[in-house]
Design a protein around this motif. Sequence first.
Motif, PDB file in Angstrom:
ATOM      1  N   LYS A 106       0.839  -1.197   0.000  1.00  0.00           N
ATOM      2  CA  LYS A 106       0.000   0.000   0.000  1.00  0.00           C
ATOM      3  C   LYS A 106       0.874   1.247   0.000  1.00  0.00           C
ATOM      4  CE  LYS A 106      -3.790  -2.284   2.433  1.00  0.00           C
ATOM      5  NZ  LYS A 106      -3.908  -3.267   1.473  1.00  0.00           N
ATOM      6  N   PHE A 107       0.726   2.046  -1.050  1.00  0.00           N
ATOM      7  CA  PHE A 107       1.460   3.298  -1.183  1.00  0.00           C
ATOM      8  C   PHE A 107       0.459   4.435  -1.294  1.00  0.00           C
ATOM      9  CE2 PHE A 107       4.504   0.209  -2.807  1.00  0.00           C
ATOM     10  CZ  PHE A 107       5.631   0.569  -2.096  1.00  0.00           C
ATOM     11  N   ASP A 108       0.949   5.666  -1.093  1.00  0.00           N
ATOM     12  CA  ASP A 108       0.077   6.830  -1.218  1.00  0.00           C
ATOM     13  C   ASP A 108      -0.465   6.979  -2.633  1.00  0.00           C
ATOM     14  OD1 ASP A 108       0.478   7.395   1.441  1.00  0.00           O
ATOM     15  OD2 ASP A 108       2.130   8.784   1.065  1.00  0.00           O
ATOM     16  N   SER A 109       0.346   6.647  -3.609  1.00  0.00           N
ATOM     17  CA  SER A 109      -0.094   6.752  -4.995  1.00  0.00           C
ATOM     18  C   SER A 109       0.363   5.530  -5.778  1.00  0.00           C
ATOM     19  CB  SER A 109       0.460   8.023  -5.646  1.00  0.00           C
ATOM     20  OG  SER A 109       1.850   7.909  -5.819  1.00  0.00           O
ATOM     21  N   ALA A 148       1.658   5.652  -8.692  1.00  0.00           N
ATOM     22  CA  ALA A 148       2.933   5.984  -9.322  1.00  0.00           C
ATOM     23  C   ALA A 148       4.108   5.654  -8.395  1.00  0.00           C
ATOM     24  CB  ALA A 148       2.969   7.453  -9.714  1.00  0.00           C
ATOM     25  N   ALA A 149       3.928   5.857  -7.101  1.00  0.00           N
ATOM     26  CA  ALA A 149       5.003   5.544  -6.153  1.00  0.00           C
ATOM     27  C   ALA A 149       5.277   4.046  -6.123  1.00  0.00           C
ATOM     28  CB  ALA A 149       4.639   6.032  -4.760  1.00  0.00           C
ATOM     29  N   GLY A 150       4.233   3.245  -6.149  1.00  0.00           N
ATOM     30  CA  GLY A 150       4.407   1.794  -6.167  1.00  0.00           C
ATOM     31  C   GLY A 150       5.052   1.313  -7.451  1.00  0.00           C
ATOM     32  N   ALA A 151       4.677   1.925  -8.570  1.00  0.00           N
ATOM     33  CA  ALA A 151       5.267   1.558  -9.862  1.00  0.00           C
ATOM     34  C   ALA A 151       6.737   1.981  -9.921  1.00  0.00           C
ATOM     35  CB  ALA A 151       4.482   2.193 -10.996  1.00  0.00           C
TER      36      ALA A 151
END
Length: 179
Positions: free
Chosen positions: A37-40, A42-45
């Motif tokens: 779980k990330f804030d966005s 895009a951050a996880g990608a």
Amino acid sequence: MKTFNAWLIANVETVTTVLLIVFYELWYFTGGDEVLKFDSTAAGAALGLLLMPLMKIAVGGYPSRNTFADFFNLLIAVVVYTLIFVVAHNVAALHGMIAPAVVVALVSLMMAVIASVFTGRHMDEVVTLRMLYVNSNVDMFELKWKYTINRFTATFCGVSGLGLVALLLINVEYIIKVW
């Protein structure tokens, strides 16, 4: 086809890293975002672009150009496999990880043997003609075997890194629950 195989073997580190990044991105966008779980999104990608090559290097060694580094990479791979087997054997909930890790090890070993045999037999495809005339037969023999060992190590470690990190990603939710 021989030229493509020679190119593939010469660039096995890059190819396995790109495949791992693609695998991570597919995994992340098809359900992995629920596990990590990330804030966005895009951050996880972006994490995959940064973290997957580092994880592959940690599992499968680093790209090397000398025989000492090749043996060091093989040592890293053996230590990683040993740790996986010891941890999975001692934690009852992780016994299911032993068989897939053995499969990854056997596939890596098989592909490494194939790559090194191909390299040894088709060295003329790898080196330039200019090199054949400049170096003596002794130098060429030494170069051939060092490069064959290097490609064995690179293929074994690269495919091991790809397989073990992919195995980790597939089972990350289960592993988090166990710990």
